[in-house]
Every structure is written in structure tokens, then in C-alpha cells.
Scaffold this motif. Structure first.
Motif, PDB file in Angstrom:
ATOM      1  N   THR A 137       0.573  -0.983   0.149  1.00 21.30           N
ATOM      2  CA  THR A 137      -0.051  -0.237   0.176  1.00 21.30           C
ATOM      3  C   THR A 137       0.817   1.176  -0.115  1.00 21.30           C
ATOM      4  O   THR A 137       2.571   1.343   0.960  1.00 21.30           O
TER       5      THR A 137
ATOM      6  N   GLU B  61      -4.792   2.781   3.173  1.00 20.19           N
ATOM      7  CA  GLU B  61      -5.049   1.292   3.585  1.00 20.19           C
ATOM      8  C   GLU B  61      -5.650   0.176   3.177  1.00 20.19           C
ATOM      9  O   GLU B  61      -7.108   0.880   2.519  1.00 20.19           O
TER      10      GLU B  61
ATOM     11  N   PRO C 253      -2.082  -0.996   6.169  1.00 15.54           N
ATOM     12  CA  PRO C 253      -1.699   0.574   6.149  1.00 15.54           C
ATOM     13  C   PRO C 253      -0.848   1.088   4.399  1.00 15.54           C
ATOM     14  O   PRO C 253      -0.026  -0.199   4.866  1.00 15.54           O
ATOM     15  N   ASN C 254      -0.597   2.459   4.774  1.00 11.75           N
ATOM     16  CA  ASN C 254       0.508   3.062   4.009  1.00 11.75           C
ATOM     17  C   ASN C 254       2.353   2.416   4.680  1.00 11.75           C
ATOM     18  O   ASN C 254       2.174   2.399   5.375  1.00 11.75           O
TER      19      ASN C 254
END
Length: 178
Positions: free
Chosen positions: A84, A88, A119-120
Motif C-alpha cells: 500500500t 489502507e 496500511p500505508n
């Protein structure tokens, strides 16, 4: 004709990238803020741009509007990785290897489901016949991700799922998504 194990130019062929090497590539690519910002985002549907992957792999930059996902699918004989780059994503996957052919419907055991928040900056690598779905469960934010596969995807099998029953619905060839 080049000798076996050689590239068409007669040079030795580059070794196939491992899932870990693909994961390293997608992480490095996801860290390129300018590239991530260059992806056009559509409020209605996913967008994608093909990238040059390492050692002949296939790579994609994908934008995910809020509430979108892939549905259940696999990548056949390809190994892969994704990370990612913004927002997210959630990955639901099955911890089971499906038969490659000769079936339309399977009943899954109750303990094969895995759910992973990505998530990021977080990603994962996977082997052949990895069955999963990827979702942007946000109701307000786009997500962006980077994916890589080797060998380049020969096909994608798409599945529907009702409870523990997985059903093969469609087999897509590269010309269906390129």
C-alpha cells in the motif's frame, strides 16, 4: 536461436525474481511520492498504470476508490507482492492451495481464512495459487498500491464465495486487463 538459459541477445538470462525481491521492488516503488501522485484517480472505479518490473516481472500502480475491491481471485502460477502506497487496504486470503483445474465448486474448511490490514507502507509477498481479495474499506479515502508478479500473469481465476463455498466463476486472460 539463443542457447537454453540465455536471453535473446545471447546474454545469460536474469534469474527469476523471488517473492522477497518483488516485495522489495514494490516497497521501493511505493516510496516514490512523485510516481504515486501521478496516478489519475477516478471516484467511480479502480485505475491502473503498468510499470516496468524487475527481471521481466509485470508491475502495476493501482488506485482504489473508497469501497472498492478485487473480489476473490488468484494469479495462477505467478508469485507476487504488493504494498500500500497511500491509504489502507485489507487483504482476505485463504490458507489453502486450490486444485489448478478440474473443479467448479469447493467447500472450504472453517479455519482457512486470514485477514490482514495493510496500511500505508505495509505489504506482503505470496507464492503461486495464492487466493485472496483486496479491499479499500474506507468510505472516504482513495488508496494506492504497487503490485508485481513473476512470471507475468498468464491468467487470473475469479471466484465467488458464499460462506464456506468457493465457486470458480471466470478465467481471465492477459488481453482482458491489458
Amino acid at each position: 536461436m539463443p542457447p537454453p538459459g540465455s536471453a535473446p541477445s545471447g546474454e545469460p538470462a536474469a534469474p527469476a525474481p523471488t517473492p522477497a525481491q518483488l516485495l522489495d521492488f514494490v516497497r521501493r516503488t511505493a516510496a516514490d511520492a512523485e510516481l504515486i501522485a501521478s496516478l489519475p484517480l477516478d471516484p467511480e472505479g479502480r485505475t491502473w498504470v503498468r510499470l516496468e518490473g524487475p527481471s521481466g516481472s509485470e508491475a502495476w500502480l493501482i488506485g482504489w476508490p473508497p469501497g472498492t475491491g478485487t473480489g476473490w481471485h488468484d494469479h495462477a502460477e505467478s508469485v507476487g507482492a504488493f504494498t500500500t502506497a497511500r491509504g489502507e487496504l485489507t487483504e482476505n486470503s485463504l490458507a489453502v492451495r486450490l486444485p489448478s483445474e478440474g473443479w467448479r465448486t469447493l467447500e472450504l474448511a472453517a479455519d482457512v481464512d486470514h485477514r490482514r490490514a495493510l496500511p500505508n507502507g505495509r505489504g506482503r509477498a505470496f507464492g503461486t495459487h495464492h487466493v485472496h481479495e483486496v479491499l479499500n474499506e474506507s468510505t472516504t479515502e482513495h488508496a494506492v498500491s504497487v503490485h508485481a508478479y513473476y512470471p507475468p500473469l498468464p491468467l487470473i481465476r475469479r471466484f465467488s464465495r458464499t460462506g464456506t463455498v468457493l465457486r470458480l466463476e471466470q478465467v481471465e486472460q492477459p488481453e482482458d486487463w491489458q
